[in-house]
Design a protein around this motif. Sequence first.
Motif, PDB file in Angstrom:
ATOM      1  N   GLU A  69      11.079   8.811  11.861  1.00  0.00           N
ATOM      2  CA  GLU A  69      11.560  10.019  11.184  1.00  0.00           C
ATOM      3  C   GLU A  69      10.661  10.349   9.990  1.00  0.00           C
ATOM      4  N   ALA A  70      10.727  11.587   9.537  1.00  0.00           N
ATOM      5  CA  ALA A  70       9.884  12.061   8.432  1.00  0.00           C
ATOM      6  C   ALA A  70      10.082  11.219   7.178  1.00  0.00           C
ATOM      7  N   ALA A  71      11.322  10.858   6.859  1.00  0.00           N
ATOM      8  CA  ALA A  71      11.590  10.058   5.656  1.00  0.00           C
ATOM      9  C   ALA A  71      10.954   8.676   5.777  1.00  0.00           C
ATOM     10  N   ASP A  72      11.007   8.084   6.985  1.00  0.00           N
ATOM     11  CA  ASP A  72      10.387   6.766   7.203  1.00  0.00           C
ATOM     12  C   ASP A  72       8.871   6.858   7.071  1.00  0.00           C
ATOM     13  N   TRP A  73       8.287   7.922   7.627  1.00  0.00           N
ATOM     14  CA  TRP A  73       6.835   8.126   7.528  1.00  0.00           C
ATOM     15  C   TRP A  73       6.416   8.310   6.072  1.00  0.00           C
ATOM     16  N   ASN A  74       7.148   9.145   5.337  1.00  0.00           N
ATOM     17  CA  ASN A  74       6.813   9.391   3.930  1.00  0.00           C
ATOM     18  C   ASN A  74       6.917   8.115   3.107  1.00  0.00           C
ATOM     19  N   ARG A  75       7.903   7.292   3.382  1.00  0.00           N
ATOM     20  CA  ARG A  75       8.045   6.017   2.680  1.00  0.00           C
ATOM     21  C   ARG A  75       6.863   5.097   3.013  1.00  0.00           C
ATOM     22  N   PHE A  76       6.462   5.083   4.292  1.00  0.00           N
ATOM     23  CA  PHE A  76       5.305   4.287   4.714  1.00  0.00           C
ATOM     24  C   PHE A  76       4.050   4.743   3.980  1.00  0.00           C
ATOM     25  N   VAL A  77       3.848   6.045   3.898  1.00  0.00           N
ATOM     26  CA  VAL A  77       2.676   6.587   3.196  1.00  0.00           C
ATOM     27  C   VAL A  77       2.679   6.119   1.742  1.00  0.00           C
ATOM     28  N   ASP A  78       3.828   6.282   1.079  1.00  0.00           N
ATOM     29  CA  ASP A  78       3.928   5.927  -0.346  1.00  0.00           C
ATOM     30  C   ASP A  78       3.769   4.425  -0.589  1.00  0.00           C
ATOM     31  N   GLU A  79       4.326   3.605   0.282  1.00  0.00           N
ATOM     32  CA  GLU A  79       4.328   2.154   0.076  1.00  0.00           C
ATOM     33  C   GLU A  79       3.070   1.458   0.595  1.00  0.00           C
ATOM     34  N   VAL A  80       2.465   1.994   1.642  1.00  0.00           N
ATOM     35  CA  VAL A  80       1.381   1.269   2.323  1.00  0.00           C
ATOM     36  C   VAL A  80       0.021   1.947   2.180  1.00  0.00           C
ATOM     37  N   ILE A  81      -0.027   3.257   2.370  1.00  0.00           N
ATOM     38  CA  ILE A  81      -1.327   3.947   2.372  1.00  0.00           C
ATOM     39  C   ILE A  81      -1.803   4.250   0.956  1.00  0.00           C
ATOM     40  N   VAL A  82      -0.950   4.869   0.144  1.00  0.00           N
ATOM     41  CA  VAL A  82      -1.358   5.269  -1.208  1.00  0.00           C
ATOM     42  C   VAL A  82      -1.895   4.087  -2.023  1.00  0.00           C
ATOM     43  N   PRO A  83      -1.231   2.922  -2.026  1.00  0.00           N
ATOM     44  CA  PRO A  83      -1.784   1.813  -2.816  1.00  0.00           C
ATOM     45  C   PRO A  83      -3.158   1.343  -2.346  1.00  0.00           C
ATOM     46  N   ARG A  84      -3.462   1.515  -1.073  1.00  0.00           N
ATOM     47  CA  ARG A  84      -4.741   1.037  -0.542  1.00  0.00           C
ATOM     48  C   ARG A  84      -5.864   2.064  -0.705  1.00  0.00           C
ATOM     49  N   PHE A  85      -5.509   3.348  -0.788  1.00  0.00           N
ATOM     50  CA  PHE A  85      -6.506   4.401  -0.970  1.00  0.00           C
ATOM     51  C   PHE A  85      -6.050   5.372  -2.060  1.00  0.00           C
ATOM     52  N   PRO A  86      -5.944   4.876  -3.299  1.00  0.00           N
ATOM     53  CA  PRO A  86      -5.459   5.738  -4.378  1.00  0.00           C
ATOM     54  C   PRO A  86      -6.415   6.874  -4.742  1.00  0.00           C
ATOM     55  N   ASP A  87      -7.686   6.759  -4.358  1.00  0.00           N
ATOM     56  CA  ASP A  87      -8.649   7.819  -4.675  1.00  0.00           C
ATOM     57  C   ASP A  87      -8.513   9.021  -3.749  1.00  0.00           C
ATOM     58  N   GLY A  88      -7.809   8.854  -2.643  1.00  0.00           N
ATOM     59  CA  GLY A  88      -7.561  10.004  -1.785  1.00  0.00           C
ATOM     60  C   GLY A  88      -7.732   9.747  -0.307  1.00  0.00           C
ATOM     61  N   PHE A  89      -7.081  10.593   0.468  1.00  0.00           N
ATOM     62  CA  PHE A  89      -7.110  10.561   1.923  1.00  0.00           C
ATOM     63  C   PHE A  89      -6.502  11.865   2.406  1.00  0.00           C
ATOM     64  N   THR A  90      -6.567  12.097   3.700  1.00  0.00           N
ATOM     65  CA  THR A  90      -5.969  13.289   4.294  1.00  0.00           C
ATOM     66  C   THR A  90      -5.042  12.861   5.418  1.00  0.00           C
ATOM     67  N   LEU A  91      -3.887  13.517   5.500  1.00  0.00           N
ATOM     68  CA  LEU A  91      -2.950  13.295   6.594  1.00  0.00           C
ATOM     69  C   LEU A  91      -2.853  14.557   7.428  1.00  0.00           C
ATOM     70  N   LEU A  92      -2.883  14.381   8.732  1.00  0.00           N
ATOM     71  CA  LEU A  92      -2.774  15.500   9.667  1.00  0.00           C
ATOM     72  C   LEU A  92      -1.634  15.221  10.634  1.00  0.00           C
ATOM     73  N   ALA A  93      -0.969  16.276  11.072  1.00  0.00           N
ATOM     74  CA  ALA A  93       0.054  16.145  12.112  1.00  0.00           C
ATOM     75  C   ALA A  93      -0.607  16.422  13.453  1.00  0.00           C
ATOM     76  N   GLY A  94      -0.167  15.725  14.477  1.00  0.00           N
ATOM     77  CA  GLY A  94      -0.789  15.931  15.778  1.00  0.00           C
ATOM     78  C   GLY A  94       0.166  15.705  16.927  1.00  0.00           C
ATOM     79  N   GLN A  95      -0.342  15.955  18.109  1.00  0.00           N
ATOM     80  CA  GLN A  95       0.329  15.671  19.367  1.00  0.00           C
ATOM     81  C   GLN A  95      -0.599  14.748  20.133  1.00  0.00           C
TER      82      GLN A  95
END
Length: 155
Positions: A69-95
């Motif tokens: 779900e969107a809330a689970d994904w957003n939590r994952f981004v905040d907890e896992v991705i942001v700390p590892r790449f605090p200088d920046g990254f891009t997220l895209l939605a896809g199929q």
Amino acid sequence: MFEEAFLKVGERLGILQTRVLAALVLAAGVFLLLIAAAVYVWLNPLAICRQQSSSLFFGTTIAEHGKVEAADWNRFVDEVIVPRFPDGFTLLAGQGAWRSSRTGEVVREDSHVLLVLHEGDGAADQALDAIAADYKMRFRQESVLRADQCARYRF
């Protein structure tokens, strides 16, 4: 006198033969070194990249449990991705679509794509692997696709 001249010619030929042989050995060594370098670059194309673009593709279907779900994904981004790449990254939605190794069926699903531009160093490589491993464990995924390319970027 003739014998003396003959010996001098033979001595000079011996020196010349030694030099030619040494040059051939050196040339063969350089050739083998170039072949080894070419094979290494062929097998490890990112080894010569100073800058890279890496993408992780995250499926959202959880086998027998619905979807991420969107809330689970957003939590994952905040907890896992942001700390590892605090200088920046891009997220895209896809199929996406992929063939399950368990069932052999083609699965179509929504996906998220993480795009990171980074120096081609071990720290970014480890961070990307850790993100993928965390996602697979947290959301019971078979895999997370990773694509790396040489890049050139600037701000």
